[in-house]
Write a protein that holds these residues in place. Structure first.
Motif, PDB file in Angstrom:
ATOM      1  N   ASP A  16     -16.359 -12.118  -6.991  1.00  0.00           N
ATOM      2  CA  ASP A  16     -15.705 -11.728  -8.240  1.00  0.00           C
ATOM      3  C   ASP A  16     -16.445 -10.591  -8.940  1.00  0.00           C
ATOM      4  OD1 ASP A  16     -13.277 -13.002  -8.633  1.00  0.00           O
ATOM      5  OD2 ASP A  16     -13.897 -13.872 -10.545  1.00  0.00           O
ATOM      6  N   ILE A  23     -19.598  -9.961  -8.874  1.00  0.00           N
ATOM      7  CA  ILE A  23     -20.958 -10.315  -9.265  1.00  0.00           C
ATOM      8  C   ILE A  23     -21.832 -10.462  -8.021  1.00  0.00           C
ATOM      9  CG2 ILE A  23     -22.412 -12.037 -10.405  1.00  0.00           C
ATOM     10  CD1 ILE A  23     -20.026 -12.722 -12.177  1.00  0.00           C
ATOM     11  N   PRO A  53     -26.880 -15.389  -9.896  1.00  0.00           N
ATOM     12  CA  PRO A  53     -26.536 -13.972 -10.116  1.00  0.00           C
ATOM     13  C   PRO A  53     -27.802 -13.111 -10.100  1.00  0.00           C
ATOM     14  CG  PRO A  53     -25.355 -15.385 -11.658  1.00  0.00           C
ATOM     15  CD  PRO A  53     -26.375 -16.253 -10.981  1.00  0.00           C
ATOM     16  N   PRO A  88     -16.162 -18.866  -8.457  1.00  0.00           N
ATOM     17  CA  PRO A  88     -16.254 -17.713  -9.371  1.00  0.00           C
ATOM     18  C   PRO A  88     -16.484 -18.108 -10.821  1.00  0.00           C
ATOM     19  CG  PRO A  88     -14.488 -17.383  -7.794  1.00  0.00           C
ATOM     20  CD  PRO A  88     -14.973 -18.803  -7.604  1.00  0.00           C
ATOM     21  N   LYS A  89     -15.852 -19.207 -11.249  1.00  0.00           N
ATOM     22  CA  LYS A  89     -16.003 -19.650 -12.637  1.00  0.00           C
ATOM     23  C   LYS A  89     -17.462 -20.024 -12.926  1.00  0.00           C
ATOM     24  CE  LYS A  89     -14.127 -22.934 -16.001  1.00  0.00           C
ATOM     25  NZ  LYS A  89     -13.172 -24.046 -16.230  1.00  0.00           N
ATOM     26  N   THR A  90     -18.072 -20.746 -11.993  1.00  0.00           N
ATOM     27  CA  THR A  90     -19.470 -21.146 -12.156  1.00  0.00           C
ATOM     28  C   THR A  90     -20.377 -19.920 -12.189  1.00  0.00           C
ATOM     29  OG1 THR A  90     -19.114 -23.260 -11.038  1.00  0.00           O
ATOM     30  CG2 THR A  90     -21.373 -22.456 -11.142  1.00  0.00           C
ATOM     31  N   GLN A  99     -19.651 -16.823 -13.012  1.00  0.00           N
ATOM     32  CA  GLN A  99     -19.458 -16.070 -14.255  1.00  0.00           C
ATOM     33  C   GLN A  99     -20.310 -16.666 -15.374  1.00  0.00           C
ATOM     34  OE1 GLN A  99     -17.667 -13.390 -15.126  1.00  0.00           O
ATOM     35  NE2 GLN A  99     -16.531 -12.979 -13.239  1.00  0.00           N
ATOM     36  N   ARG A 100     -20.303 -18.002 -15.474  1.00  0.00           N
ATOM     37  CA  ARG A 100     -21.095 -18.672 -16.517  1.00  0.00           C
ATOM     38  C   ARG A 100     -22.580 -18.451 -16.303  1.00  0.00           C
ATOM     39  NH1 ARG A 100     -20.823 -24.503 -17.518  1.00  0.00           N
ATOM     40  NH2 ARG A 100     -21.972 -23.853 -19.362  1.00  0.00           N
ATOM     41  N   LYS A 120     -24.052 -16.056 -14.896  1.00  0.00           N
ATOM     42  CA  LYS A 120     -24.418 -14.663 -15.194  1.00  0.00           C
ATOM     43  C   LYS A 120     -24.396 -14.393 -16.693  1.00  0.00           C
ATOM     44  CE  LYS A 120     -22.864  -9.865 -14.591  1.00  0.00           C
ATOM     45  NZ  LYS A 120     -24.239  -9.300 -14.589  1.00  0.00           N
ATOM     46  N   HIS A 121     -23.236 -14.598 -17.316  1.00  0.00           N
ATOM     47  CA  HIS A 121     -23.052 -14.181 -18.709  1.00  0.00           C
ATOM     48  C   HIS A 121     -23.756 -15.096 -19.717  1.00  0.00           C
ATOM     49  CE1 HIS A 121     -20.396 -11.081 -17.338  1.00  0.00           C
ATOM     50  NE2 HIS A 121     -19.567 -11.945 -16.796  1.00  0.00           N
ATOM     51  N   ASP A 143     -28.092 -12.904 -17.587  1.00  0.00           N
ATOM     52  CA  ASP A 143     -27.995 -11.669 -18.377  1.00  0.00           C
ATOM     53  C   ASP A 143     -28.737 -11.750 -19.711  1.00  0.00           C
ATOM     54  OD1 ASP A 143     -26.513 -10.538 -16.394  1.00  0.00           O
ATOM     55  OD2 ASP A 143     -24.621 -10.460 -17.508  1.00  0.00           O
TER      56      ASP A 143
END
Length: 199
Positions: free
Chosen positions: A44, A46, A69, A170-172, A174-175, A177-178, A182
């Motif tokens: 996704d 990442i 990530p 992908p949902k996991t 994203q969390r 990372k963001h 990050d």
């Protein structure tokens, strides 16, 4: 604010990247040492480290299966360029496996580096490669926005750890990372001046 830029000629990729990966991911010594090129993936949009047991790799616990990530600092330093340049399967082709795995060599090299630069003296057992995992954990813990669940999952700890079925969703990612990776920025204050690693 003053900013430090890392710009140096690399004599050994296996000595250069693993400590940085440990600092910015909290990965265990052996998890880093046994990384293969195929373990660096993009999901996704990442870029991640896929921590798995493929091809005989060993993991400490079930929670150690996870996606981490890749920190923006590692990306800015050219880590993905290095990965693309690797011709073999292993990211650190020069490492040889012994009875304890692949990690001893990078651990000993890191200790020698700390001694060379005067950070580790008189067999200071508190300053080793694993110290970077502690630094990452403490750094995440001090950031209120990084929840214990996110921190445990990134660290591969049992509580809040992702399982084998969903750790690459992908949902996991994203969390993680963001709401996790990050947000981690290393700073120190010397003489009233805040110094930040920024590339």
């Amino acid at each position: 604010k003053k900013y430090y830029t890392l710009n140096t000629k690399v004599k050994s990729e296996a000595r250069y990247w693993p400590p940085l990966i440990g600092l910015f991911t909290g990965m265990r010594k052996e998890e880093i040492a046994q990384l293969q090129k195929e373990d660096i993936k993009t999901i996704d949009g990442i870029d991640i480290f896929d921590i798995n047991r493929n091809h005989g790799k060993s993991l400490k616990t079930k929670a150690a299966f996870r996606a981490i990530p890749i920190h923006p600092t590692l990306l800015k330093m050219g880590f993905m360029d290095y990965v693309r340049s690797v011709e073999g399967k292993a990211l650190w082709g020069e490492l040889k496996r012994n009875a304890n795995g692949y990690g001893n060599a990078i651990s000993k090299a890191f200790i020698r580096h700390l001694e060379d630069v005067g950070v580790r003296k008189d067999n200071d057992r508190g300053k080793v490669l694993h110290s970077l995992r502690d630094t990452f954990n403490n750094g995440c813990e001090m950031i209120a926005a990084i929840t214990p669940e996110i921190r445990y999952t990134l660290m591969g700890h049992e509580q809040g750890g992702a399982n084998e079925k969903n750790y690459l969703s992908p949902k996991t990612i994203q969390r993680l990372k963001h709401d996790g990776i990050d947000l981690l920025i290393y700073q120190e204050t010397i003489g009233g001046t805040t110094h930040t690693l920024k590339l």
